[in-house]
Enzyme design. Structure first.
Site, mmCIF file in Angstrom:
data_model
loop_
_atom_site.group_PDB
_atom_site.id
_atom_site.type_symbol
_atom_site.label_atom_id
_atom_site.label_comp_id
_atom_site.label_asym_id
_atom_site.label_seq_id
_atom_site.Cartn_x
_atom_site.Cartn_y
_atom_site.Cartn_z
ATOM 1 N N ASN A 56 -6.499 121.738 33.928
ATOM 2 C CA ASN A 56 -6.466 122.970 34.739
ATOM 3 C C ASN A 56 -5.051 123.503 34.581
ATOM 4 O O ASN A 56 -4.128 122.974 35.220
ATOM 5 C CB ASN A 56 -6.680 122.672 36.228
ATOM 6 C CG ASN A 56 -8.104 122.291 36.590
ATOM 7 O OD1 ASN A 56 -8.895 123.094 37.060
ATOM 8 N ND2 ASN A 56 -8.423 121.021 36.405
ATOM 9 N N LYS A 74 -4.382 109.578 36.136
ATOM 10 C CA LYS A 74 -3.311 110.437 35.595
ATOM 11 C C LYS A 74 -1.924 109.900 35.923
ATOM 12 O O LYS A 74 -1.606 109.620 37.094
ATOM 13 C CB LYS A 74 -3.485 111.848 36.142
ATOM 14 C CG LYS A 74 -2.546 112.899 35.551
ATOM 15 C CD LYS A 74 -2.979 114.268 36.065
ATOM 16 C CE LYS A 74 -2.147 115.400 35.499
ATOM 17 N NZ LYS A 74 -2.625 116.700 36.028
ATOM 18 N N GLU A 76 -10.687 118.342 33.828
ATOM 19 C CA GLU A 76 -9.990 117.648 34.924
ATOM 20 C C GLU A 76 -10.523 118.192 36.257
ATOM 21 O O GLU A 76 -10.819 119.393 36.368
ATOM 22 C CB GLU A 76 -8.491 117.974 34.809
ATOM 23 C CG GLU A 76 -7.629 117.507 35.966
ATOM 24 C CD GLU A 76 -6.217 118.135 35.948
ATOM 25 O OE1 GLU A 76 -6.073 119.298 35.520
ATOM 26 O OE2 GLU A 76 -5.273 117.447 36.359
HETATM 27 N N1 CDT Z 1 -3.231 120.137 36.046
HETATM 28 C C1 CDT Z 1 -2.077 120.079 35.365
HETATM 29 O O1 CDT Z 1 -1.587 119.005 35.046
HETATM 30 N N2 CDT Z 1 -1.482 121.256 35.096
HETATM 31 C C2 CDT Z 1 -0.218 121.333 34.455
HETATM 32 C C3 CDT Z 1 0.557 122.490 34.961
HETATM 33 C C4 CDT Z 1 1.983 122.339 34.656
HETATM 34 S S1 CDT Z 1 2.979 123.441 35.574
HETATM 35 C C5 CDT Z 1 3.126 122.694 37.112
HETATM 36 C C6 CDT Z 1 -0.316 121.423 32.949
HETATM 37 O O2 CDT Z 1 0.413 120.689 32.275
HETATM 38 O O3 CDT Z 1 -1.069 122.229 32.423
#
Ligand code: CDT
Length: 313
Positions: free
Chosen positions: A197, A127, A47
């Site tokens: 990420n 997304k 991502e």
């Molecule tokens: N990039 C991304 O979607 N990260 C989320 C972090 C969740 S906590 C705010 C994930 O689901 O890994």
């Protein structure tokens, strides 16, 4: 004849704020060539692969925010990746921040594209489950401002007939939601591609660090099995300017088993020859949707967003 698709998860180590697109694309090219050398025909990059994970930073100047976005794809910076993939005859998934003009309005999406081995963009996913918050949280160790910087994706969860199979895409937080996979499962998906990420620390609630990896894997393993699909998940990992993110890029079989997994938090390729027919027996038996789904009892899933205790409605 067996339908084998050899796929590679091309994990990236950190991309720092100071790293420009040219430098990042050089790394993507090296990963692409390494994946090709394993015999892979499809590579999954992370991502927001072209920049640091910028939603961790509070920014107010829209011009500054927009420096993290791509106005067209391919563009001058990413053209070498498209050219080399076409030369090698290898497809790829690439995540990036997309700036789009729609009906006279500027929109910003957290996007992934599917590029065929001939260099054509054959699929795009924007997304849908944007995590985090829109307001500034000055007390938090870092921000997670996806709700500030991105619009919610407006193209649904699609599945494309490509590379000899039915391929779907989603991005990061989407993997935690069973709805993501079930909507693709209902389109007979055979392989879900996703980049992520994931910060090592949960800023919303303190929890043991090991749970980040556990939840990453358990959701994908369960959803792979429940929909009889392969899942290829690729991280941007390690410490970006000191902010840690999990690795754990992996290829998960329709049985729910992990077929291959990255060992590091650096640039690393893991590949696996996936039998696209492996999920067929699961779809024919325990998760035979036509035979066993009871949609008359699932209404709340599309009618209600938040949970309500009994008697509150
Ligand atoms: N990039 C991304 O979607 N990260 C989320 C972090 C969740 S906590 C705010 C994930 O689901 O890994």
């Amino acid at each position: 004849m067996a339908r084998i698709l050899k796929v590679a998860a091309a994990q990236m180590g950190p991309v720092h704020l100071a790293d420009d697109r040219g430098r990042v694309v050089q790394r993507l090219l090296a990963l692409l060539r390494e994946a090709h050398a394993t015999g892979a025909r499809l590579v999954v990059f992370p991502e927001l692969a072209l920049t640091t994970f910028f939603p961790r930073y509070w920014m107010e100047d829209q011009a500054e925010i927009d420096t993290f976005f791509e106005r067209e794809m391919p563009n001058a910076a990413t053209r070498p990746l498209f050219d080399e993939a076409r030369r090698l005859g290898i497809g790829f998934y690439l995540g990036y921040a997309e700036l789009a003009a729609e009906a006279g309005r500027t929109r910003r999406y957290n996007t992934a594209i599917l590029v065929a081995p001939d260099g054509r963009i054959i699929g795009r996913y924007r997304k849908i489950h944007l995590p985090g918050h829109a307001e500034h949280l000055p007390k938090a160790p870092f921000q997670h401002l996806e709700k500030r910087y991105f619009d919610v994706g407006n193209e649904g969860f699609k599945v494309w007939r490509a590379m000899g199979g039915n391929l779907g895409m989603c991005i990061c937080n989407d993997r935690r939601w069973p709805e993501t996979f079930r909507v693709m499962g209902l389109q007979d998906v055979e392989m879900v591609l996703l980049g992520y990420n994931t910060p090592t620390e949960n800023i919303h609630h303190p929890e043991p660090a090991h749970l980040r990896m556990f939840h990453h894997l358990v959701t994908m393993q369960a959803n792979a099995y429940q929909n009889g699909t392969w899942v290829v998940a690729t991280a941007k990992a390690g410490r970006e300017d000191g902010f840690a993110m999990i690795g754990g890029s992996c290829i998960i079989a329709p049985t729910g088993e992990i077929a291959a997994k990255a060992m590091t938090e650096e640039d690393e390729v893991v590949a696996f020859a996936c039998d696209l027919d492996l999920g067929a027996y699961i779809k024919r038996t325990v998760f035979n949707f036509a035979k066993h789904r009871r949609i008359e009892h699932y209404r709340l899933i599309t009618e209600r967003t938040a949970a309500e205790p009994p008697g509150a409605g």
